[in-house]
Design an enzyme around this catalytic site. Structure first.
Site, PDB file in Angstrom:
ATOM      1  N   ASP A  50       0.829  -1.196   0.000  1.00 16.96           N
ATOM      2  CA  ASP A  50       0.000   0.000   0.000  1.00 16.96           C
ATOM      3  C   ASP A  50       0.868   1.253   0.000  1.00 16.96           C
ATOM      4  OD1 ASP A  50       0.736   0.610   2.646  1.00 16.96           O
ATOM      5  OD2 ASP A  50      -1.093  -0.231   3.500  1.00 16.96           O
ATOM      6  N   LYS A  72      -4.110   3.112  -1.376  1.00 14.29           N
ATOM      7  CA  LYS A  72      -5.337   3.896  -1.299  1.00 14.29           C
ATOM      8  C   LYS A  72      -5.010   5.181  -0.555  1.00 14.29           C
ATOM      9  CE  LYS A  72      -8.696   0.095  -1.221  1.00 14.29           C
ATOM     10  NZ  LYS A  72      -9.573   0.607  -2.271  1.00 14.29           N
ATOM     11  N   MET A 187      -6.904   8.289   9.925  1.00 15.24           N
ATOM     12  CA  MET A 187      -7.454   8.830   8.676  1.00 15.24           C
ATOM     13  C   MET A 187      -8.534   9.879   8.946  1.00 15.24           C
ATOM     14  SD  MET A 187      -7.655   5.141   6.706  1.00 15.24           S
ATOM     15  CE  MET A 187      -8.350   4.342   8.165  1.00 15.24           C
TER      16      MET A 187
END
Length: 268
Positions: A50, A72, A187
């Protein structure tokens, strides 16, 4: 016997052809890889990684290992989760030794559970290798103990966005606000003004300490200290970042050890 010889002689499992290991790479620095993660890097035919896995970590793998980016990042074009899971299955079915490498821990807001479920349904052998979560290790590198006997006996971890990229609609914010003295948010920077507003409306105090650790456990680490009320107007906060609300942030005044380590070029 050297440490490396001892590692090689230890009874570490083999990454078998046709199988997938879901491995946590830790919060940033290569030194925070587990021994089993390092062992996996040396065996993989293909590494599906990732966006939070650094070049320094990938450099530990053999040059012959294929690297496939499956990152992502918010606001940028990203592969769909279903496509990533399907790619892992296809690679394993082709007889490859597959390492799925994720920042932090694969089961801590890393969608490792979803990928493991897909592998199980397809009959693909897999192993989970936990990693140091940024919600623990990243805060430690900022001098913030996630719990301390003098401030909190409970902590709550949550994500700042759901699969659509919006603030999670399923979170009961009034309950979350009162659930623990310390909230650790993954996040959450993009929606921090909205989250701060909901926590304030639910009874958290405007002057409560809020600390944001960006690029944790790397030489680029930055720490922003503010309040919950002021968080509603923050702009241009570097990401990736981990957000902690609570008085444990005050311990940075005496425990901020990593700044000196960076100055002395003692990373890891």
């Amino acid at each position: 016997m050297t440490h490396f010889a001892q590692l090689e002689a230890a009874d570490f499992p083999e990454l078998q052809p046709g199988s997938v290991w879901l491995v946590g790479a830790g919060p940033g620095g290569p030194g925070l890889l587990t021994l089993l993660a390092y062992h996996a890097l040396g065996q993989a035919d293909v590494i599906v990684h990732d966006a939070l896995v650094s070049d320094a970590i990938l450099a530990l793998a053999p040059v012959s290992s294929e690297r496939i980016f499956a990152g992502k990042r918010g606001g940028k074009p990203s592969p769909k989760q279903a496509d990533i899971s399907l790619r892992l299955i296809e690679l394993a079915q082709a007889g490859r030794r597959v390492l799925r490498l994720k920042g932090g821990d694969p089961f801590m807001f890393g969608r490792g559970g979803e990928e493991a479920e897909a592998l199980a349904r397809a009959g693909i052998p897999f192993r989970i290798v936990p990693g140091i979560s940024s919600g623990l290790g990243g805060l430690a590198y900022a001098g913030i103990p996630v719990t301390h006997r003098d401030t909190n006996h409970a902590v709550l971890f949550l994500t700042g966005h759901d699969e659509t990229g919006d603030v999670p609609g399923a979170i009961d914010w009034p309950s979350v606000a009162q659930a623990a003295p310390v909230l650790v948010m993954f996040m959450a920077v993009k929606h921090l003004p909205v989250i701060a507003g909901r926590l304030l409306a639910a009874g958290r105090q405007p002057e409560e300490r809020l600390t944001i650790v960006s690029n944790a456990a790397t030489p680029q680490q930055q720490v922003l200290e503010t309040t919950l009320f002021a968080a509603s107007s923050l702009v241009e906060v570097p990401t990736p970042a981990i957000v902690v609300l609570g008085e444990v942030g005050t311990y940075r005044q005496s425990l901020d050890w990593y700044v000196e380590a960076v100055r002395s070029h003692r990373f890891g």
